[in-house]
Design a protein around this motif. Structure first.
Motif, PDB file in Angstrom:
ATOM      1  N   MET A   1     103.213  -6.280  17.821  1.00  0.00           N
ATOM      2  CA  MET A   1     103.281  -7.017  19.065  1.00  0.00           C
ATOM      3  C   MET A   1     104.509  -6.643  19.877  1.00  0.00           C
ATOM      4  SD  MET A   1     102.176 -10.931  18.831  1.00  0.00           S
ATOM      5  CE  MET A   1     100.790 -11.340  17.833  1.00  0.00           C
ATOM      6  N   SER A   2     104.901  -5.429  19.823  1.00  0.00           N
ATOM      7  CA  SER A   2     106.084  -5.040  20.576  1.00  0.00           C
ATOM      8  C   SER A   2     105.859  -5.246  22.065  1.00  0.00           C
ATOM      9  CB  SER A   2     106.432  -3.577  20.286  1.00  0.00           C
ATOM     10  OG  SER A   2     105.415  -2.754  20.777  1.00  0.00           O
ATOM     11  N   GLY A   3     106.908  -5.512  22.758  1.00  0.00           N
ATOM     12  CA  GLY A   3     106.816  -5.748  24.187  1.00  0.00           C
ATOM     13  C   GLY A   3     106.497  -7.183  24.568  1.00  0.00           C
ATOM     14  N   VAL A   4     106.497  -8.081  23.594  1.00  0.00           N
ATOM     15  CA  VAL A   4     106.219  -9.486  23.858  1.00  0.00           C
ATOM     16  C   VAL A   4     107.447 -10.148  24.482  1.00  0.00           C
ATOM     17  CG1 VAL A   4     105.859 -11.707  22.721  1.00  0.00           C
ATOM     18  CG2 VAL A   4     104.457  -9.765  22.095  1.00  0.00           C
ATOM     19  N   ARG A   5     107.204 -10.951  25.491  1.00  0.00           N
ATOM     20  CA  ARG A   5     108.278 -11.722  26.117  1.00  0.00           C
ATOM     21  C   ARG A   5     107.850 -13.187  26.139  1.00  0.00           C
ATOM     22  NH1 ARG A   5     112.853 -10.515  28.797  1.00  0.00           N
ATOM     23  NH2 ARG A   5     112.288  -8.321  28.728  1.00  0.00           N
ATOM     24  N   VAL A   6     108.743 -14.047  25.648  1.00  0.00           N
ATOM     25  CA  VAL A   6     108.470 -15.484  25.595  1.00  0.00           C
ATOM     26  C   VAL A   6     109.136 -16.160  26.789  1.00  0.00           C
ATOM     27  CG1 VAL A   6     108.738 -17.581  24.214  1.00  0.00           C
ATOM     28  CG2 VAL A   6     108.426 -15.366  23.075  1.00  0.00           C
ATOM     29  N   HIS A   7     108.429 -17.103  27.383  1.00  0.00           N
ATOM     30  CA  HIS A   7     108.923 -17.841  28.537  1.00  0.00           C
ATOM     31  C   HIS A   7     108.789 -19.339  28.265  1.00  0.00           C
ATOM     32  CE1 HIS A   7     108.403 -14.069  30.836  1.00  0.00           C
ATOM     33  NE2 HIS A   7     107.311 -13.957  30.096  1.00  0.00           N
ATOM     34  N   VAL A   8     109.684 -20.117  28.824  1.00  0.00           N
ATOM     35  CA  VAL A   8     109.586 -21.574  28.721  1.00  0.00           C
ATOM     36  C   VAL A   8     109.842 -22.202  30.082  1.00  0.00           C
ATOM     37  CG1 VAL A   8     110.284 -21.653  26.292  1.00  0.00           C
ATOM     38  CG2 VAL A   8     112.014 -21.911  28.055  1.00  0.00           C
ATOM     39  N   ASP A   9     109.227 -23.352  30.284  1.00  0.00           N
ATOM     40  CA  ASP A   9     109.439 -24.122  31.499  1.00  0.00           C
ATOM     41  C   ASP A   9     109.976 -25.491  31.091  1.00  0.00           C
ATOM     42  OD1 ASP A   9     109.314 -25.668  33.790  1.00  0.00           O
ATOM     43  OD2 ASP A   9     107.334 -24.922  34.401  1.00  0.00           O
ATOM     44  N   ARG A  10     111.272 -25.656  31.196  1.00  0.00           N
ATOM     45  CA  ARG A  10     111.908 -26.907  30.778  1.00  0.00           C
ATOM     46  C   ARG A  10     111.447 -28.092  31.620  1.00  0.00           C
ATOM     47  NH1 ARG A  10     116.634 -27.102  27.726  1.00  0.00           N
ATOM     48  NH2 ARG A  10     117.559 -28.522  29.217  1.00  0.00           N
ATOM     49  N   ASP A  11     110.971 -27.841  32.828  1.00  0.00           N
ATOM     50  CA  ASP A  11     110.464 -28.927  33.664  1.00  0.00           C
ATOM     51  C   ASP A  11     109.136 -29.483  33.125  1.00  0.00           C
ATOM     52  OD1 ASP A  11     112.610 -28.855  35.445  1.00  0.00           O
ATOM     53  OD2 ASP A  11     111.630 -27.357  36.707  1.00  0.00           O
ATOM     54  N   ARG A  12     108.385 -28.651  32.426  1.00  0.00           N
ATOM     55  CA  ARG A  12     107.107 -29.094  31.838  1.00  0.00           C
ATOM     56  C   ARG A  12     107.299 -29.661  30.434  1.00  0.00           C
ATOM     57  NH1 ARG A  12     101.916 -25.473  32.964  1.00  0.00           N
ATOM     58  NH2 ARG A  12     100.992 -27.520  32.766  1.00  0.00           N
ATOM     59  N   CYS A  13     108.370 -29.279  29.772  1.00  0.00           N
ATOM     60  CA  CYS A  13     108.608 -29.669  28.378  1.00  0.00           C
ATOM     61  C   CYS A  13     108.721 -31.189  28.255  1.00  0.00           C
ATOM     62  CB  CYS A  13     109.886 -29.009  27.873  1.00  0.00           C
ATOM     63  SG  CYS A  13     110.293 -29.414  26.161  1.00  0.00           S
ATOM     64  N   ILE A  14     108.082 -31.730  27.200  1.00  0.00           N
ATOM     65  CA  ILE A  14     108.175 -33.169  26.937  1.00  0.00           C
ATOM     66  C   ILE A  14     109.008 -33.465  25.690  1.00  0.00           C
ATOM     67  CG2 ILE A  14     106.024 -33.699  28.137  1.00  0.00           C
ATOM     68  CD1 ILE A  14     104.692 -33.905  25.338  1.00  0.00           C
ATOM     69  N   GLY A  15     109.585 -32.423  25.090  1.00  0.00           N
ATOM     70  CA  GLY A  15     110.476 -32.623  23.951  1.00  0.00           C
ATOM     71  C   GLY A  15     109.786 -32.957  22.644  1.00  0.00           C
ATOM     72  N   ALA A  16     108.538 -32.534  22.475  1.00  0.00           N
ATOM     73  CA  ALA A  16     107.802 -32.828  21.246  1.00  0.00           C
ATOM     74  C   ALA A  16     108.415 -32.131  20.028  1.00  0.00           C
ATOM     75  CB  ALA A  16     106.334 -32.434  21.392  1.00  0.00           C
ATOM     76  N   GLY A  17     109.032 -30.978  20.237  1.00  0.00           N
ATOM     77  CA  GLY A  17     109.714 -30.271  19.155  1.00  0.00           C
ATOM     78  C   GLY A  17     108.813 -29.444  18.257  1.00  0.00           C
ATOM     79  N   LEU A  18     107.536 -29.346  18.572  1.00  0.00           N
ATOM     80  CA  LEU A  18     106.619 -28.572  17.735  1.00  0.00           C
ATOM     81  C   LEU A  18     106.969 -27.091  17.733  1.00  0.00           C
ATOM     82  CD1 LEU A  18     103.309 -30.376  18.722  1.00  0.00           C
ATOM     83  CD2 LEU A  18     104.697 -30.721  16.666  1.00  0.00           C
TER      84      LEU A  18
END
Length: 69
Positions: free
Chosen positions: A1-18
């Motif tokens: 899976m080379s070339g994978v980039r992970v993104h997050v949107d803290r505005d959408r996050c609800i803090g579930a921690g999963l």
């Protein structure tokens, strides 16, 4: 899976921690807000697979997504 980039949107996050429980080398939670913190935006193969699974099936708010790979 080379070339994978992970993104997050803290505005959408609800803090579930999963994400943190599933891939602690890729994700953490902010001590104050409990929101996602991205530790590794270009993880190695095994962690990239976990990140993709989180993005597609685990994150309840869809605050995580993966591109590439």
């Amino acid at each position: 899976m080379s070339g994978v980039r992970v993104h997050v949107d803290r505005d959408r996050c609800i803090g579930a921690g999963l994400c943190v429980m599933s891939a602690p080398t890729v994700f953490d939670q902010d001590d104050d807000s409990g929101l996602v913190v991205l530790l590794d935006e270009t993880p190695a193969d095994a962690d990239a697979g976990h990140a993709r699974k989180i993005a597609e099936h685990i994150c309840p708010s869809k605050a995580v997504w993966v591109t590439g790979g």
